[in-house]
Design a protein around this motif. Structure first.
Motif, PDB file in Angstrom:
ATOM      1  N   ALA A 373     -49.866   0.080  18.477  1.00 21.82           N
ATOM      2  CA  ALA A 373     -48.625   0.391  18.481  1.00 21.82           C
ATOM      3  C   ALA A 373     -48.528   1.874  19.921  1.00 21.82           C
ATOM      4  N   ALA A 377     -46.344   1.476  22.829  1.00 16.32           N
ATOM      5  CA  ALA A 377     -45.182   2.558  23.455  1.00 16.32           C
ATOM      6  C   ALA A 377     -45.345   3.405  24.924  1.00 16.32           C
ATOM      7  N   VAL A 384     -44.781   7.226  18.931  1.00 18.87           N
ATOM      8  CA  VAL A 384     -45.483   6.353  17.765  1.00 18.87           C
ATOM      9  C   VAL A 384     -45.067   8.419  17.168  1.00 18.87           C
ATOM     10  N   ASP A 425     -41.742   0.390   8.674  1.00 24.74           N
ATOM     11  CA  ASP A 425     -43.111   1.520   9.141  1.00 24.74           C
ATOM     12  C   ASP A 425     -44.155   1.453   8.073  1.00 24.74           C
ATOM     13  N   THR A 439     -42.358   3.616  14.339  1.00 23.92           N
ATOM     14  CA  THR A 439     -42.630   3.051  15.942  1.00 23.92           C
ATOM     15  C   THR A 439     -41.141   3.052  16.384  1.00 23.92           C
ATOM     16  N   HIS A 440     -40.371   2.286  15.763  1.00 19.26           N
ATOM     17  CA  HIS A 440     -38.730   2.115  15.892  1.00 19.26           C
ATOM     18  C   HIS A 440     -37.988   3.567  16.415  1.00 19.26           C
TER      19      HIS A 440
END
Length: 780
Positions: A373, A377, A384, A425, A439-440
């Motif tokens: 992640a 990112a 993150v 998640d 992460t979103h």
């Protein structure tokens, strides 16, 4: 006349005259005319004799066709001609000469009946006579004698050729060619016998080789059949059209159908998924040599079906029979049902990346996901976020209620976190802590809102062992942002923020800031220093006397720990005790204090001083531990100190843990004659029902009430109530933190008789205490 006719027919049909027909024809003519010569005319006699010749010729042919043994043609010459002569009486006889008055028809019937009757009579009588005679004197040679010939059978006459033929006939009849036929040297027949034996030997050798090859082939087929039938894998043979030729028992079990049900049917049509059939047909037509579909001599992962909507993973290895042309090709499919293997892989993956207790992800999966992640990112210029959760007082619950209750709590926390989190998640268990990765759409606002949801749902009481507990949660929040961080660094920041949340009173969430690192690092280093202090004897004890009414009337001592740091100097207990209480480090400190206090009592006794009980403060973690009672018992025995000289002080907060466990431990301590007191009474949330159940000896009024009892009515009332409660429960009452004479006077007026505080004595080291203790000789 009969002889001429028979000879003429013989010459006309065969082109020559056989003497036998001349003789037999003549005899037949005589036999035929004999029966009717007295009643027929000369002309009729000529006709009868001529017909007799015809009868004997064709009768002989009849006997030969039907293979009736009559070498001399006796039957045609006598029997057939006699029957013709008998019938001629009616055909050619003159009625006036016969003289019986019968008509032509009646006479013919009579003659025919005579033939039948006389024939039956002769046959029966002759057969019976021959049967009787043959029974006592065989009239015919046996089959073997016939084959040998009359000369050999009757006269034992033989020849070399005849012996050879006899031996060969014996071999043929018995199908036994193992022995050679006799060979006579230096003769032509001997040469023939030798060549015959060579041929037979060669044939026997060829037959033996063929039998051996056949036997090996049969054994090979049996082995192949045994392998085919006992194989745990499915073995299916198909032809170039995909029709099933072989279908072993494992295939029957796997696909749920018998060989007889599928033999000759299309394997692809029965067991290949509909969407894959065209691809597999193309592979079959290419001899499984194309890259699209199944490939020869290679393990091919694939999906097959046992029936509609019943698929299963399989591994297929294909081998081809050695054939010259594609039209004759046969393929053997070695199929292994991979269902259990797939489930095992899923289970191993679950064990490798999931926590078996909560079914959340584990640390390994979280770290892998976090690394990926963060890399994504950094490329996409996104963030993150991490939420690091710690369950406050989890260790206490786990130690007091047991590991089962601790596991139940962890599972309940996992369910609550899953309920309030997004499906995207990543939630992982991190020991007795939890980490949530976002992460979103990561932002400070969204992470703060999410943390608040978690705090809110965690405030709902949870039932453990028929009791309800509220589990405060401390949350540390960290976000990668624009700075380049590795996974370990981001987790470390979230962990530091979580400890900062604990420092802020727990049950809250804190974002990581750079200045937190120094503070938390200082705390961790402080904990290490405590360990070092225990090892290097930096701690020491001081004692504060408890008096009854007057300063010199000392009833007991309270043991207090002090830390003389080599660099920082004296460190107050309030700075290191809370840190130690967060781990088992507090147990080490408690045990050190108990050991040193008992050692000091023994030293005073050895100095011939009259010792008094010493009170040791005990943490809640240590009280409910399994080793407490055994440790105290062993130390009392080691120093030879009676249990009545040791007093254990606990705070009210300890009683909020597992009350039953506390009662059990206190009962064991009471069995050692140890007194138990409740320190800082009135500041907690003790239930009166708990006080009634607990085996207590002493209540200590907290300094916060004593401090203003002489100036505030409310504090005085509280002190009065505590004193009255202690008397009602038959407990001793001690007022601690007494510093002024008005406080003493007020407490005395309320009924308190035991005091502790600076007004009487400050905490002091052991040599000063020794001066206050009375020598035993004076007591005597």
């Amino acid at each position: 006349m009969g002889g001429l006719i028979a000879a003429g027919i013989n010459y006309f049909r065969d082109g020559y005259v056989e003497v036998g027909f001349v003789l037999n024809g003549t005899i037949a003519g005589l036999v035929g005319i004999t029966a009717s010569c007295h009643v027929v005319s000369p002309a009729a006699s000529v006709v009868i004799g001529s017909v007799s010749g015809v009868v004997v010729y064709y009768g002989s042919l009849f006997m030969e066709r039907w293979r009736l043994d009559d070498a001399l043609d006796v039957v045609p010459a006598h029997l057939f001609a006699g029957m013709w002569g008998t019938l001629s009486v009616a055909l050619f006889g003159q009625p006036d000469k016969i003289g019986n008055g019968l008509s032509f028809t009646e006479q013919l019937w009579t003659q025919a009946l005579g033939i039948v009757v006389i024939g039956a009579y002769c046959f029966i009588v002759g057969y019976a006579g021959m049967w009787l005679l043959n029974r006592y004197m065989p009239l015919r040679a046996t089959k073997e004698q016939e084959e040998q010939g009359l000369n050999v059978a009757e006269h034992r006459a033989t020849t070399e050729l005849f012996d050879l033929l006899t031996s060969m006939q014996y071999q043929q009849n018995n199908a036994d060619f193992s022995k050679s036929v006799p060979e006579e040297p230096f003769t032509e027949v001997g040469q023939i016998a030798r060549k015959y034996n060579q041929v037979i030997d060669r044939v026997n050798s060829e037959i033996a080789q063929r039998d051996d090859a056949l036997m090996r082939f049969q054994e090979s087929e049996m082995r192949k059949s045994a392998i085919l039938n006992s194989s745990m894998d499915c073995i299916v043979t198909i032809n170039r059209f995909g029709s099933v030729m072989e279908f072993n028992p494992a295939a029957e079990r796997t696909f749920g159908c018998l060989k007889t049900q599928v033999q000759g049917k299309s394997f692809i049509g029965l067991f290949v998924l509909e969407e894959d059939r065209i691809k597999i047909f193309d592979s079959l037509n290419s001899g499984f040599s194309s890259s699209n579909g199944l490939i020869l001599n290679r393990r091919n992962p694939f999906r097959l079906q046992r029936g509609p909507n019943h698929h299963f993973p399989a591994e297929i290895a294909i081998t081809k029979a050695n054939t010259k042309t594609l039209q004759e090709s046969e393929y053997t499919l070695h199929i292994r049902d991979m269902t259990r293997h797939a489930k095992l892989q899923q289970r191993l993956k679950f064990l490798a990346y999931s926590d078996p207790l909560t079914s959340l992800y584990n640390r390994t999966y979280l770290m892998d996901s976090l690394v990926s992640a963060l890399l994504f990112a950094s490329r996409q210029k996104t963030s993150v976020g991490l939420l690091f959760l710690d369950l406050d007082n989890f260790k206490i619950i786990n130690d007091t209620l047991g590991h089962k209750a601790g596991d139940e709590l962890l599972c309940e926390v996992a369910r609550r976190l899953t309920a309030v989190s997004d499906s995207r998640d990543v939630i992982a268990r991190w020991g007795d802590e939890f980490v949530l990765m976002m992460t979103h759409s990561v932002s400070d606002t969204r992470m703060s809102e999410h943390a608040e949801k978690i705090l809110e749902i965690m405030r709902v009481p949870v039932q453990l062992n028929d009791q309800y507990f509220t589990i405060p949660t401390s949350i540390g929040i960290a976000r990668s942002g624009e700075q380049v961080l590795d996974a370990d660094k981001l987790i470390q920041q979230a962990d530091i923020a979580m400890y900062w949340a604990k420092e802020k009173g727990r049950d809250n969430a804190q974002f990581f800031t750079p200045n937190m690192t120094n503070a938390v690092t200082k705390k961790f280093s402080f904990e290490k220093e405590v360990n070092d202090a225990l090892a290097s004897e930096q701690f020491y004890l001081v004692y504060q006397p408890k008096v009854q009414m007057e300063k010199d009337n000392i009833l007991g001592l309270e043991v207090l720990i002090r830390w003389n740091h080599p660099v920082k100097g004296l460190v107050p207990p309030a700075d290191f005790i809370p840190i130690a209480e967060e781990s088992d480090l507090i147990i080490k400190i408690d045990e050190w204090v108990i050991d040193q206090a008992l050692m000091q009592l023994k030293a005073w006794r050895d100095q011939n001083l009259s010792i008094v009980p010493v009170a040791v403060n005990l943490s809640g973690r240590h009280l409910v531990s399994d080793a407490l009672v055994s440790y105290i018992s062993e130390r009392l025995s080691h120093y030879g100190i009676e249990g009545r000289y040791l007093e254990i002080e606990i705070t009210e907060g300890v009683l909020l843990q597992d009350i039953q466990r506390c009662i059990d431990v206190m009962a064991e301590l009471k069995a050692l004659n140890i007194k138990i007191s409740v320190d800082d009474f009135g500041t907690g949330y003790s239930s009166l029902s708990y006080l009634k159940r607990l085996p207590l000896d002493i209540l200590k009024i907290d300094q916060s009430f004593v401090e203003e009892c002489d100036s505030h009515t409310e504090d005085a009332k509280i002190c009065e109530t505590i004193i009255y409660l202690a008397r009602s429960l038959e407990l001793l009452i001690v007022a601690e933190g007494v510093e002024t004479a008005p406080q003493v006077n007020m407490l005395k007026s309320l009924g308190c008789e035991i005091f502790q505080g600076y007004f009487f004595h400050k905490p002091m080291k052991s040599p000063l205490v020794a001066k206050l203790l009375i020598p035993r000789a004076e007591i005597a």
